[in-house]
Design a protein around this motif. Sequence first.
Motif, short mmCIF file in Angstrom:
data_model
loop_
_atom_site.label_atom_id
_atom_site.label_comp_id
_atom_site.label_asym_id
_atom_site.label_seq_id
_atom_site.Cartn_x
_atom_site.Cartn_y
_atom_site.Cartn_z
N LEU A 144 0.82 -1.21 0.00
CA LEU A 144 0.00 0.00 0.00
C LEU A 144 0.86 1.26 0.00
O LEU A 144 0.56 2.23 -0.70
N ILE A 145 1.94 1.25 0.75
CA ILE A 145 2.84 2.40 0.76
C ILE A 145 3.44 2.63 -0.62
O ILE A 145 3.57 3.77 -1.08
N ALA A 146 3.78 1.54 -1.30
CA ALA A 146 4.32 1.68 -2.66
C ALA A 146 3.29 2.30 -3.60
O ALA A 146 3.63 3.16 -4.43
N TYR A 147 2.03 1.88 -3.47
CA TYR A 147 0.98 2.48 -4.30
C TYR A 147 0.79 3.95 -3.95
O TYR A 147 0.53 4.78 -4.83
N ALA A 148 0.88 4.29 -2.67
CA ALA A 148 0.76 5.68 -2.26
C ALA A 148 1.86 6.53 -2.90
O ALA A 148 1.60 7.63 -3.43
N ARG A 149 3.07 6.04 -2.87
CA ARG A 149 4.18 6.77 -3.50
C ARG A 149 4.00 6.85 -5.01
O ARG A 149 4.34 7.86 -5.63
N MET A 150 3.47 5.78 -5.59
CA MET A 150 3.22 5.78 -7.03
C MET A 150 2.23 6.89 -7.39
O MET A 150 2.44 7.65 -8.34
N ALA A 151 1.15 6.98 -6.63
CA ALA A 151 0.14 8.00 -6.89
C ALA A 151 0.70 9.40 -6.67
O ALA A 151 0.46 10.32 -7.47
N ASP A 152 1.45 9.57 -5.61
CA ASP A 152 1.91 10.89 -5.18
C ASP A 152 3.10 11.39 -5.99
O ASP A 152 3.12 12.55 -6.42
N LYS A 153 4.08 10.54 -6.20
CA LYS A 153 5.34 10.97 -6.79
C LYS A 153 5.50 10.59 -8.27
O LYS A 153 6.03 11.37 -9.06
N LEU A 154 5.07 9.38 -8.61
CA LEU A 154 5.28 8.93 -9.98
C LEU A 154 4.23 9.50 -10.93
O LEU A 154 4.55 10.13 -11.94
N PHE A 155 2.95 9.31 -10.57
CA PHE A 155 1.87 9.80 -11.43
C PHE A 155 1.36 11.18 -11.03
O PHE A 155 0.67 11.82 -11.81
N ARG A 156 1.69 11.62 -9.82
CA ARG A 156 1.27 12.93 -9.33
C ARG A 156 -0.24 13.14 -9.40
O ARG A 156 -0.74 14.19 -9.80
N PHE A 157 -0.96 12.11 -8.97
CA PHE A 157 -2.42 12.23 -8.91
C PHE A 157 -2.82 13.20 -7.80
O PHE A 157 -2.25 13.17 -6.71
N PRO A 158 -3.82 14.02 -8.03
CA PRO A 158 -4.28 14.91 -6.96
C PRO A 158 -4.99 14.18 -5.83
O PRO A 158 -5.07 14.69 -4.72
N VAL A 159 -5.50 12.97 -6.13
CA VAL A 159 -6.22 12.17 -5.14
C VAL A 159 -5.65 10.76 -5.10
O VAL A 159 -5.46 10.13 -6.14
N PHE A 160 -5.38 10.28 -3.89
CA PHE A 160 -5.08 8.87 -3.65
C PHE A 160 -6.24 8.32 -2.84
O PHE A 160 -6.47 8.74 -1.71
N TYR A 161 -7.01 7.42 -3.43
CA TYR A 161 -8.28 6.96 -2.86
C TYR A 161 -8.11 5.52 -2.37
O TYR A 161 -7.89 4.61 -3.17
N VAL A 162 -8.21 5.34 -1.07
CA VAL A 162 -8.17 4.00 -0.48
C VAL A 162 -9.62 3.58 -0.23
O VAL A 162 -10.32 4.18 0.57
N GLU A 163 -10.05 2.54 -0.93
CA GLU A 163 -11.45 2.12 -0.94
C GLU A 163 -11.60 0.71 -0.37
O GLU A 163 -11.09 -0.25 -0.94
N TYR A 164 -12.29 0.62 0.78
CA TYR A 164 -12.61 -0.69 1.35
C TYR A 164 -13.99 -1.16 0.95
O TYR A 164 -14.37 -2.29 1.26
N SER A 165 -14.76 -0.30 0.33
CA SER A 165 -16.00 -0.66 -0.36
C SER A 165 -16.90 -1.58 0.45
O SER A 165 -17.06 -2.76 0.16
N GLY A 166 -17.51 -1.02 1.50
CA GLY A 166 -18.51 -1.76 2.26
C GLY A 166 -18.06 -2.29 3.60
O GLY A 166 -18.90 -2.67 4.41
N ILE A 167 -16.77 -2.33 3.86
CA ILE A 167 -16.28 -2.76 5.16
C ILE A 167 -15.38 -1.67 5.74
O ILE A 167 -14.78 -0.89 5.01
N TYR A 168 -15.31 -1.65 7.07
CA TYR A 168 -14.46 -0.68 7.75
C TYR A 168 -13.03 -1.17 7.71
O TYR A 168 -12.72 -2.29 8.15
N GLY A 169 -12.15 -0.36 7.17
CA GLY A 169 -10.81 -0.82 6.88
C GLY A 169 -9.84 -0.75 8.04
O GLY A 169 -10.17 -0.34 9.16
N ASP A 170 -8.62 -1.14 7.77
CA ASP A 170 -7.51 -1.10 8.73
C ASP A 170 -6.95 0.32 8.70
O ASP A 170 -6.12 0.67 7.87
#
Length: 240
Positions: A144-170
């Motif tokens: 998950l940290i690698a995906y966060a860095r990918m979104a933030d630094k590599l692709f520079r997405f304005p939003v990083f969306y963590v979706e647990y879709s129906g359950i309360y996440g960690d």
Amino acid sequence: MLLDEIKQWKHVFKLDPDRSLSDDALERICLSGTDAIIVGGSSGVTFDNTVELLGRIRRYALPCVQEISAIDSVVPGFDGYLIPIVLNTRNGDWICGHQQRALKEYGAVIDWSAVLAEGYVILNEESTAARVTEAEASLDEQDLIAYARMADKLFRFPVFYVEYSGIYGDLELVSRAARVLEESRLFYGGGITNAAKARKAAAVADTIVVGNAVYDNLAEALDTVKAAKEDDNKQEGLTL
């Protein structure tokens, strides 16, 4: 610009065009103090049910954006459009395939100031969203940290969306991913059914997204608005 708008959002409701919602319930949602409405869903979303829901929401003065899951469900007239890029999919169509086909048809007429890409990670393998997008949802902390860095630094997405879709996440896991973000705004969605859960999620995420609770227990869903906006959420940090 949509980018400036989302920087102010602490709480949003996500409404599914494929699910029923009474006029009274919609009024209570739109007058709740939430920062915006996102219209979208994982299945059953059409042009007709989307335009019908948009027309009902437009009676109220709050931002309303469409999260696009299918090209044939795109409706003109929203304040903005969110384009999910599913980072943990096994199917490349959810990274650039659907998006390329949409731009091939509509790219010349898009108002880019009203469009934002979201780096999406889906973490509930039993959810419709995971099945539809073929997401690899069994991720550990380093994934998950690698995906966060990918979104933030590599692709520079304005939003990083963590979706647990129906359950309360960690939320501890989400919190650790949040710490590496410097530019991307962290959206969290999944299992926020009451004020207590909203408060904890808002201590981790920049913006919390409340969806299913609207249809399951509206009164408690409405309580999440005030909880998400308590000024000391960020200062207190996460208390599980």
